[in-house]
Motif scaffolding. Structure first.
Motif, short mmCIF file in Angstrom:
data_model
loop_
_atom_site.label_atom_id
_atom_site.label_comp_id
_atom_site.label_asym_id
_atom_site.label_seq_id
_atom_site.Cartn_x
_atom_site.Cartn_y
_atom_site.Cartn_z
N MET A 127 0.84 -1.20 0.00
CA MET A 127 0.00 0.00 0.00
C MET A 127 0.87 1.25 0.00
O MET A 127 0.60 2.23 -0.71
CB MET A 127 -0.95 0.00 1.19
CG MET A 127 -1.88 1.22 1.22
SD MET A 127 -2.85 1.44 -0.32
CE MET A 127 -4.01 0.11 -0.17
N LYS A 130 2.11 1.91 -3.40
CA LYS A 130 1.07 2.46 -4.27
C LYS A 130 0.84 3.95 -4.03
O LYS A 130 0.52 4.69 -4.95
CB LYS A 130 -0.25 1.73 -4.06
CG LYS A 130 -0.30 0.33 -4.60
CD LYS A 130 -1.67 -0.26 -4.27
CE LYS A 130 -1.91 -1.60 -4.87
NZ LYS A 130 -3.26 -2.09 -4.57
N THR A 131 0.96 4.38 -2.78
CA THR A 131 0.61 5.76 -2.43
C THR A 131 1.83 6.65 -2.21
O THR A 131 1.69 7.86 -2.09
CB THR A 131 -0.27 5.80 -1.17
OG1 THR A 131 0.45 5.20 -0.09
CG2 THR A 131 -1.58 5.06 -1.39
N SER A 157 1.12 1.14 -9.18
CA SER A 157 -0.31 0.82 -8.98
C SER A 157 -0.90 0.16 -10.21
O SER A 157 -1.60 -0.85 -10.10
CB SER A 157 -1.10 2.09 -8.64
OG SER A 157 -0.71 2.57 -7.38
N LYS A 161 -2.24 -3.66 -10.51
CA LYS A 161 -3.63 -3.87 -10.99
C LYS A 161 -3.63 -4.91 -12.12
O LYS A 161 -4.54 -5.74 -12.20
CB LYS A 161 -4.21 -2.53 -11.46
CG LYS A 161 -5.62 -2.61 -11.96
CD LYS A 161 -6.57 -2.21 -10.85
CE LYS A 161 -7.98 -2.12 -11.39
NZ LYS A 161 -8.89 -2.92 -10.57
N GLU A 164 -3.47 -8.37 -10.72
CA GLU A 164 -4.48 -8.62 -9.70
C GLU A 164 -5.24 -9.93 -9.92
O GLU A 164 -5.53 -10.66 -9.00
CB GLU A 164 -5.47 -7.45 -9.71
CG GLU A 164 -6.37 -7.32 -8.53
CD GLU A 164 -7.14 -6.01 -8.61
OE1 GLU A 164 -8.16 -5.99 -9.34
OE2 GLU A 164 -6.73 -5.04 -7.97
#
Length: 167
Positions: A127, A130-131, A157, A161, A164
């Motif tokens: 996470m 990603k951020t 990100s 994805k 995923e």
């Protein structure tokens, strides 16, 4: 250069995963600094995203091929496992520190690879990737050289994805 580095990364990934027979990887797509890949291992697919550092310190040493990988192995019930891969053997019992913005994650070392020490922190690391704005990986070689690697998080990100739905 990238193809040679990618091939080296795949060999290291397969060796660290204990995979004796796997097919060559397929590059799914490149997302800025991060590429998405997959390969068949036994009856299941392994998917991962991979990036190389944008800067290496110290500049006067041979670092070899360096990668940061986040893999997904549904056949082994592994989802988004971060891994640092070095081009050299790291100091035994040392730690690798991954810092994203102001948050640091500690990885344990086994020869040329490192994994998150507390597996429960893996989702938080992913996470943060990603951020986050910047990521630095610090390690110590078997010879005692302290190294540092800067990574771009642009495209992480989108790359994650893409893998995923790895099955």
């Amino acid at each position: 250069m990238f193809v040679r580095s990618f091939t080296t990364a795949l060999i290291l990934i397969l060796a660290s995963a204990g995979v004796a027979s796997a097919q060559s990887p397929t590059r799914i797509q490149q997302f800025k600094a991060w590429g998405a890949y997959s390969y068949k291992s036994g009856n299941s697919n392994v998917c991962y995203v991979l990036s190389v550092p944008t800067a290496k310190e110290p500049a006067n040493v041979d670092h070899g091929d360096i990668f940061f990988i986040v893999s997904q192995r549904p056949g082994q019930n592994i989802s988004y496992e971060p891994q640092a891969m070095m081009g050299y053997v790291m100091k035994e019992n040392s730690k690798v520190n991954v810092t994203i913005d102001n948050k640091t994650f500690v990885m344990f070392v086994k020869e040329r690879a490192a994994w998150v020490e507390n597996a429960a922190e893996e989702p938080a690391l992913v996470m943060a990737m990603k951020t986050g704005k910047s990521m630095t990986v610090k390690a110590t070689s078997r010879k005692g050289t302290v190294t540092s690697y800067a990574y771009s998080l642009q495209g992480i990100s989108a790359a994650l994805k893409q893998i995923e739905s790895c099955k």
